[in-house]
Write a protein that holds these residues in place. Structure first.
Motif, PDB file in Angstrom:
ATOM      1  N   GLN A  69      22.666  29.557   5.336  1.00  0.00           N
ATOM      2  CA  GLN A  69      23.731  29.245   6.291  1.00  0.00           C
ATOM      3  C   GLN A  69      24.804  28.495   5.531  1.00  0.00           C
ATOM      4  N   ILE A  70      26.046  28.938   5.712  1.00  0.00           N
ATOM      5  CA  ILE A  70      27.178  28.359   4.989  1.00  0.00           C
ATOM      6  C   ILE A  70      28.172  27.821   6.003  1.00  0.00           C
ATOM      7  N   PHE A  71      28.598  26.581   5.785  1.00  0.00           N
ATOM      8  CA  PHE A  71      29.559  25.920   6.651  1.00  0.00           C
ATOM      9  C   PHE A  71      30.806  25.614   5.830  1.00  0.00           C
ATOM     10  N   LEU A  72      31.924  26.221   6.187  1.00  0.00           N
ATOM     11  CA  LEU A  72      33.202  26.011   5.500  1.00  0.00           C
ATOM     12  C   LEU A  72      34.124  25.206   6.406  1.00  0.00           C
ATOM     13  N   THR A  73      34.834  24.244   5.844  1.00  0.00           N
ATOM     14  CA  THR A  73      35.784  23.494   6.664  1.00  0.00           C
ATOM     15  C   THR A  73      37.002  24.332   7.013  1.00  0.00           C
ATOM     16  N   ASP A  74      37.279  25.352   6.203  1.00  0.00           N
ATOM     17  CA  ASP A  74      38.410  26.254   6.453  1.00  0.00           C
ATOM     18  C   ASP A  74      37.944  27.672   6.164  1.00  0.00           C
ATOM     19  N   ILE A  75      37.742  28.469   7.200  1.00  0.00           N
ATOM     20  CA  ILE A  75      37.240  29.832   7.024  1.00  0.00           C
ATOM     21  C   ILE A  75      38.205  30.671   6.189  1.00  0.00           C
ATOM     22  N   ILE A  78      37.087  31.563   2.591  1.00  0.00           N
ATOM     23  CA  ILE A  78      35.893  32.392   2.375  1.00  0.00           C
ATOM     24  C   ILE A  78      36.008  33.222   1.092  1.00  0.00           C
ATOM     25  N   GLY A  79      37.199  33.634   0.734  1.00  0.00           N
ATOM     26  CA  GLY A  79      37.386  34.393  -0.508  1.00  0.00           C
ATOM     27  C   GLY A  79      37.016  33.565  -1.733  1.00  0.00           C
ATOM     28  N   ALA A  80      37.447  32.304  -1.768  1.00  0.00           N
ATOM     29  CA  ALA A  80      37.110  31.415  -2.882  1.00  0.00           C
ATOM     30  C   ALA A  80      35.604  31.173  -2.930  1.00  0.00           C
ATOM     31  N   VAL A 100      30.171  30.120   8.778  1.00  0.00           N
ATOM     32  CA  VAL A 100      30.962  29.657   9.909  1.00  0.00           C
ATOM     33  C   VAL A 100      31.917  28.557   9.471  1.00  0.00           C
ATOM     34  N   GLU A 101      32.960  28.354  10.259  1.00  0.00           N
ATOM     35  CA  GLU A 101      33.860  27.234  10.040  1.00  0.00           C
ATOM     36  C   GLU A 101      33.313  26.037  10.803  1.00  0.00           C
ATOM     37  N   ALA A 102      33.293  24.887  10.145  1.00  0.00           N
ATOM     38  CA  ALA A 102      32.744  23.683  10.772  1.00  0.00           C
ATOM     39  C   ALA A 102      33.388  22.442  10.178  1.00  0.00           C
ATOM     40  N   LYS A 103      33.496  21.413  10.983  1.00  0.00           N
ATOM     41  CA  LYS A 103      33.934  20.115  10.492  1.00  0.00           C
ATOM     42  C   LYS A 103      32.725  19.438   9.867  1.00  0.00           C
ATOM     43  N   VAL A 106      31.949  14.439   5.789  1.00  0.00           N
ATOM     44  CA  VAL A 106      32.855  13.772   4.848  1.00  0.00           C
ATOM     45  C   VAL A 106      34.074  14.674   4.661  1.00  0.00           C
ATOM     46  N   PRO A 107      35.264  14.180   4.904  1.00  0.00           N
ATOM     47  CA  PRO A 107      36.462  15.032   4.861  1.00  0.00           C
ATOM     48  C   PRO A 107      36.684  15.766   3.538  1.00  0.00           C
ATOM     49  N   GLU A 108      36.245  15.191   2.413  1.00  0.00           N
ATOM     50  CA  GLU A 108      36.452  15.836   1.116  1.00  0.00           C
ATOM     51  C   GLU A 108      35.514  17.014   0.882  1.00  0.00           C
ATOM     52  N   TRP A 109      34.428  17.073   1.603  1.00  0.00           N
ATOM     53  CA  TRP A 109      33.529  18.215   1.475  1.00  0.00           C
ATOM     54  C   TRP A 109      34.196  19.436   2.077  1.00  0.00           C
ATOM     55  N   ARG A 110      34.229  20.516   1.321  1.00  0.00           N
ATOM     56  CA  ARG A 110      34.826  21.766   1.784  1.00  0.00           C
ATOM     57  C   ARG A 110      33.773  22.759   2.257  1.00  0.00           C
ATOM     58  N   ILE A 111      32.535  22.548   1.813  1.00  0.00           N
ATOM     59  CA  ILE A 111      31.471  23.507   2.080  1.00  0.00           C
ATOM     60  C   ILE A 111      30.114  22.797   2.067  1.00  0.00           C
ATOM     61  N   GLU A 112      29.213  23.285   2.886  1.00  0.00           N
ATOM     62  CA  GLU A 112      27.825  22.829   2.903  1.00  0.00           C
ATOM     63  C   GLU A 112      26.951  24.058   3.091  1.00  0.00           C
ATOM     64  N   MET A 113      25.806  24.087   2.422  1.00  0.00           N
ATOM     65  CA  MET A 113      24.877  25.224   2.540  1.00  0.00           C
ATOM     66  C   MET A 113      23.471  24.725   2.778  1.00  0.00           C
ATOM     67  N   THR A 114      22.731  25.473   3.560  1.00  0.00           N
ATOM     68  CA  THR A 114      21.309  25.255   3.739  1.00  0.00           C
ATOM     69  C   THR A 114      20.611  26.596   3.526  1.00  0.00           C
TER      70      THR A 114
END
Length: 120
Positions: A69-75, A78-80, A100-103, A106-114
């Motif tokens: 599962q991938i969480f992007l702060t700005d969908i 997704i290309g990057a 998915v796009e998610a807040k 931490v504001p500096e985090w652009r992506i989180e994965m599980t």
């Protein structure tokens, strides 16, 4: 590390375990970049490196990942993210994936994965 019958928790912190192992599966907690100053592609590379290291510490590898599962702060990024993903991906053993796009916390985090992976 703690054990509860057939459940083993690794890398425990105050609120979570970094990895929980049960019934031949490893459940990885959300992984974020060690260097939050990196762009989305750089943070993705860093996270994928961490996933590889966690899996190796359990005696398994990315070919055994079942789901991510991938969480992007700005969908729009997704290309990057996909550039780093595609360079890392074991194309013979692709996992199921949701992005998915998610807040994030931490504001500096652009992506989180599980991820969930099968042990060897």
């Amino acid at each position: 590390m703690s054990k509860n019958a057939d459940i083993t928790r690794h890398l425990e912190e105050e609120r979570l375990a970094g990895v929980v192992v049960h019934n031949g599966l490893a459940y990885l907690a959300g992984q974020v970049a060690d260097d939050a100053s990196l762009d989305t592609e750089g943070q993705t590379v860093d996270i994928l490196r961490q996933i590889d290291a966690l899996l190796a510490s359990l005696g398994t590898d990315k070919s055994r990942i079942l789901s991510v599962q991938i969480f992007l702060t700005d969908i729009g990024e997704i290309g990057a993210m996909n550039r780093a993903w595609d360079a890392w991906l074991d194309t013979a053993n692709k996992p199921a994936r949701a992005t998915v796009e998610a807040k994030l916390a931490v504001p500096e985090w652009r992506i989180e994965m599980t991820a969930i992976a099968a042990l060897k």
